[in-house]
Design an enzyme around this catalytic site. Structure first.
Site, PDB file in Angstrom:
ATOM      1  N   ASP A  67     -19.177 -15.909  35.609  1.00 23.65           N
ATOM      2  CA  ASP A  67     -19.002 -14.743  34.742  1.00 23.65           C
ATOM      3  C   ASP A  67     -20.334 -14.293  34.158  1.00 23.65           C
ATOM      4  O   ASP A  67     -21.342 -15.000  34.266  1.00 23.65           O
ATOM      5  CB  ASP A  67     -17.978 -15.034  33.625  1.00 23.65           C
ATOM      6  CG  ASP A  67     -18.153 -16.430  33.010  1.00 23.65           C
ATOM      7  OD1 ASP A  67     -19.268 -16.999  33.122  1.00 23.65           O
ATOM      8  OD2 ASP A  67     -17.198 -16.943  32.410  1.00 23.65           O
ATOM      9  N   ASN A 136      -9.917 -21.989  23.489  1.00 19.74           N
ATOM     10  CA  ASN A 136      -8.609 -21.313  23.540  1.00 19.74           C
ATOM     11  C   ASN A 136      -7.940 -21.458  24.913  1.00 19.74           C
ATOM     12  O   ASN A 136      -6.939 -20.810  25.183  1.00 19.74           O
ATOM     13  CB  ASN A 136      -8.763 -19.826  23.178  1.00 19.74           C
ATOM     14  CG  ASN A 136      -9.598 -19.053  24.201  1.00 19.74           C
ATOM     15  OD1 ASN A 136     -10.100 -19.620  25.170  1.00 19.74           O
ATOM     16  ND2 ASN A 136      -9.747 -17.759  23.983  1.00 19.74           N
ATOM     17  N   HIS A 138      -9.359 -20.722  27.894  1.00 18.48           N
ATOM     18  CA  HIS A 138      -9.819 -19.812  28.952  1.00 18.48           C
ATOM     19  C   HIS A 138     -10.616 -20.575  30.002  1.00 18.48           C
ATOM     20  O   HIS A 138     -11.204 -21.618  29.720  1.00 18.48           O
ATOM     21  CB  HIS A 138     -10.604 -18.622  28.383  1.00 18.48           C
ATOM     22  CG  HIS A 138     -11.987 -18.912  27.894  1.00 18.48           C
ATOM     23  ND1 HIS A 138     -12.588 -18.171  26.914  1.00 18.48           N
ATOM     24  CD2 HIS A 138     -12.905 -19.846  28.247  1.00 18.48           C
ATOM     25  CE1 HIS A 138     -13.806 -18.632  26.689  1.00 18.48           C
ATOM     26  NE2 HIS A 138     -14.026 -19.656  27.481  1.00 18.48           N
ATOM     27  N   GLU A 143      -9.122 -14.925  29.667  1.00 15.47           N
ATOM     28  CA  GLU A 143      -8.676 -15.229  28.317  1.00 15.47           C
ATOM     29  C   GLU A 143      -7.144 -15.326  28.252  1.00 15.47           C
ATOM     30  O   GLU A 143      -6.451 -14.714  29.079  1.00 15.47           O
ATOM     31  CB  GLU A 143      -9.125 -14.109  27.360  1.00 15.47           C
ATOM     32  CG  GLU A 143     -10.639 -13.929  27.251  1.00 15.47           C
ATOM     33  CD  GLU A 143     -11.291 -14.958  26.336  1.00 15.47           C
ATOM     34  OE1 GLU A 143     -10.749 -16.057  26.131  1.00 15.47           O
ATOM     35  OE2 GLU A 143     -12.380 -14.646  25.813  1.00 15.47           O
TER      36      GLU A 143
HETATM   37  P1  PGA Z   1     -18.329 -24.599  25.892  1.00 14.48           P
HETATM   38  O1  PGA Z   1     -17.626 -23.370  26.592  1.00 14.48           O
HETATM   39  O2  PGA Z   1     -18.750 -25.520  26.986  1.00 14.48           O
HETATM   40  O3  PGA Z   1     -19.484 -24.012  25.172  1.00 14.48           O
HETATM   41  O4  PGA Z   1     -17.314 -25.219  24.986  1.00 14.48           O
HETATM   42  C1  PGA Z   1     -16.750 -23.642  27.624  1.00 14.48           C
HETATM   43  C2  PGA Z   1     -16.162 -22.371  28.144  1.00 14.48           C
HETATM   44  O5  PGA Z   1     -16.014 -21.409  27.375  1.00 14.48           O
HETATM   45  O6  PGA Z   1     -15.827 -22.325  29.340  1.00 14.48           O
END
Ligand code: PGA
Length: 242
Positions: A67, A136, A138, A143
């Protein structure tokens, strides 16, 4: 799902770096999909070390990142491209022509998403896709929502995601782009093998639901249950509710 639990985040990262190095040896022309975020940082450091030690050769590998933020040039300090340059690309021997990225600054973002899908297809598809998971649930920037999009697409970022990414934009969530481009759930599930890494207690609930919960677009990672080759690399904290 094949779940491996390590005492610490560093041990999980070291094991995952070795897993990727083995894959590079077994399949030098491998097509990798790569995540950003805090979680993969020690894995990328491990891969740089393995490369320096002569045991991780990226010379024939191809990469696609999952992404990128919309409206952000590759050279912007907050872009995921800049993140990848800093944490992995400058420390290994990837051929720059085989590094693929969504261009968040493209004039036509929908066309850019179509271009990316076509590039993945032209590369023969993704062999090994590495993933983090958002607080969350995702994956990529898919999302939680009423429905998920299969192909690479534009996404509106959740408020929690802009907060999570504020560090890339001077610590100010208001400066984080509201939109991003992301591989879709179908793009992800088409990969030959998936590896999700999660560390820290903040991820424990999502990990438990990812493994044991129902399939729901409210927890995009739950759809990983549909794939026949999923490995989870967890530390004790992320695995604490299993
Ligand atoms: P993080 O993000 O490793 O900073 O917790 C993970 C993600 O959003 O895929």
């Amino acid at each position: 799902m094949n779940v491996s639990i390590f005492d610490t985040a560093d041990e999980a990262a070291a094991a995952l770096a070795s897993r990727v190095a083995r894959a590079l040896t077994e399949r030098p022309h491998i097509v990798l999909a790569l995540p950003t975020g805090r979680t993969p940082v020690p894995t990328y450091a491990g891969l740089r070390r393995l490369h320096a030690a002569g045991t991780a050769d990226f010379s024939r590998a191809t990469t696609f990142n999952l992404d990128e933020f919309a409206g952000v040039e590759a050279s912007h300090p907050g872009s995921f491209r800049t993140f990848m340059e800093r944490h992995l690309f400058t420390g290994v021997n990837l051929n720059s022509g085989r590094i693929h990225f969504l261009n968040g600054a493209a004039a036509d973002l929908d066309a850019e998403c179509d271009r990316y899908e076509a590039e993945i297809e032209a590369a023969g598809g993704i062999d090994l896709l590495l993933l983090g998971i958002g607080g969350n649930g995702h994956i990529g920037f898919n999302e939680p929502a009423d429905e998920l999009v299969a192909r690479t697409h534009r996404v509106r970022l959740a408020d929690s995601t802009t907060r999570d990414n504020a560090a890339l934009f001077g610590g100010d969530p208001a400066r984080v782009p509201r939109e991003a481009l992301s591989m879709g759930m179908g793009t992800i599930l088409k990969a030959g093998a998936l590896v999700l890494m999660a560390t820290g207690e903040r991820k424990a609930k999502c990990i438990e639901r990812t493994i044991n919960g129902p399939l729901t677009p409210r927890l995009p990672a739950s759809f990983l249950q549909l794939h026949r080759s999923v490995e989870l690399y967890l530390d004790q904290a992320a695995a604490s509710l299993l």
